[in-house]
Design an enzyme around this catalytic site. Structure first.
Site, PDB file in Angstrom:
ATOM      1  CG  HIS A 188      -3.720 -12.034  -1.786  1.00 15.82           C
ATOM      2  ND1 HIS A 188      -4.666 -11.647  -2.710  1.00 15.82           N
ATOM      3  CD2 HIS A 188      -3.203 -10.866  -1.285  1.00 15.82           C
ATOM      4  CE1 HIS A 188      -4.732 -10.318  -2.769  1.00 15.82           C
ATOM      5  NE2 HIS A 188      -3.848  -9.833  -1.914  1.00 15.82           N
ATOM      6  CG  HIS A 197      -2.136  -0.895   1.010  1.00 17.71           C
ATOM      7  ND1 HIS A 197      -3.424  -0.481   1.240  1.00 17.71           N
ATOM      8  CD2 HIS A 197      -2.229  -2.192   0.600  1.00 17.71           C
ATOM      9  CE1 HIS A 197      -4.268  -1.477   0.995  1.00 17.71           C
ATOM     10  NE2 HIS A 197      -3.557  -2.522   0.606  1.00 17.71           N
TER      11      HIS A 197
END
Length: 382
Positions: free
Chosen positions: A223, A94
């Site tokens: 993930h 991010h």
């Protein structure tokens, strides 16, 4: 040109060291050839100038113990909370995705301007964790070398070390980043990939930062570690695209299991509170079964970072809509099948390359930015 060649000399040198390194799984880490790495990194939309200020072992004179301090501290954090690796990996993404790897996502105000929104307040960032972990590493480094090691470098190094602690691959992290004094709320609000993005949007956002399909698919393999809250899949389970029905692509047995975990969150109309959210944790046991585990479960070191993420997509058991969408595009689906059928070495190599590339996105170096003494607050100009 000379500066660029110097950087790549150190990259190649550091990669050659991999022949004698082992990761926490006890595996000898394989080296990879220069040509694919060089061409892969060169394909970024940003030019070589973006990373021309980064060097191998940047702190060897000013703070020679810097990386050792980060590594030791991360080992302690991981022994207490093994989900720290996934938290910092997401924090790293991010940060780097918005205006580059400059620690702007860590800022708790925007250069003292209380009327300006900050990245941390943007909806995609409200569930980020690990800020306190970066602060604790920074505190140790400040005791050893005051005002020397940037928060941006700490995030990049700690993320790499956290990946290794889960059994993931080693990759060299060039250092010398400096910290932004600005925060980018609007950019974070619009440019961070969403869990409900379709494949076209996901590929578009990664392409804007210079990542091709292969690099995108390998990065999404991140993930395969960590937990997600039900808020990220609530609509997919109960009200997909406003239909009042679940996503029809979810396997029925998988849908039942996820709904059982997230039934409480369906009763809320706003972002679920932590007390009403179930937690979904991914595990290598997903193959042929479920990879949902109770909140109290944990991912054992060395077992989390493998190809089960891709194997789950083949059977329609991706947790996020954006994950499962990798099967909706011919090229990305082919890559998923390739990673899923491999022993993991190709994925690990591609992931390491892509992470090296991401860690060099639009970095601040030299006289740009600053080295914050507190990662949450910019220095006050005199």
């Amino acid at each position: 040109m000379a500066g660029s060649m110097t950087i790549w000399f150190f990259v190649v040198l550091s990669i050659s060291i991999l022949l004698s390194w082992t990761n926490p799984r006890g595996e000898t880490i394989k080296s990879f050839s220069l040509s694919p790495l060089y061409s892969s990194t060169q394909s970024a939309s940003s030019s070589n100038e973006d990373i021309s200020g980064l060097r191998y072992d940047f702190y060897h004179k000013t703070c020679p113990q810097a990386e050792s301090i980060v590594r030791t501290h991360m080992a302690r954090l991981y022994s207490d909370h093994n989900n720290v690796s996934a938290a910092l990996l997401r924090l790293f993404f991010h940060d780097c995705f918005i205006e580059g790897c400059d620690a702007s996502v860590l800022l708790d105000d925007s250069n003292g301007d209380k009327n300006h929104s900050i990245e941390r307040q943007a909806i995609p960032n409200q569930t980020l964790r690990g800020f306190d972990k970066i602060d604790s590493i920074k505190e140790e480094l400040e005791k050893a070398c005051p005002g020397v090691v940037s928060c941006a470098d700490i995030v990049s190094i700690a993320t790499r070390d956290g990946i290794m602690l889960t059994g993931g691959p080693f990759y060299p992290v060039l250092t010398g980043r400096r910290d932004s004094i600005h925060s980018y709320f609007n950019e974070a609000l619009s440019a961070i990939p969403r869990p409900d993005d379709n494949i076209t949007q996901t590929l578009h956002l990664f392409d804007l930062r210079g990542f091709d399909e292969r690099e995108t698919v390998s990065l999404l393999g991140a993930h395969n570690i960590g937990k997600i809250g039900c808020e990220f899949i609530q609509k997919r389970l109960f009200n997909f695209k406003g239909t009042g029905q679940p996503d029809p692509t979810i396997a029925p047995d998988f849908l039942t299991e996820m709904r059982m975990r997230c039934q409480d969150s369906n009763r809320t109309t706003t972002r679920p509170s932590s007390s009403s959210m179930a937690s979904l944790e991914m595990s290598e046991s997903a193959v042929g079964m479920s990879y949902l585990q109770a909140l109290s479960s944990s991912i054992s070191s060395g077992a989390g970072f493998d190809t089960h993420y891709y194997q789950s997509l083949l059977s329609g058991r991706g947790l996020l809509f954006a994950d499962q969408q990798l099967m909706a595009n011919e090229k990305t689906a082919r890559l998923v099948r390739a990673y899923a059928s491999d022993d993991g070495s190709t994925f690990r190599m591609d992931f390491a390359r892509a992470m090296m590339k991401m860690s060099g996105l639009n970095v601040l170096t030299g006289s740009q930015g600053q080295v914050r003494q507190n990662c949450s607050l910019p220095l006050v100009s005199s």
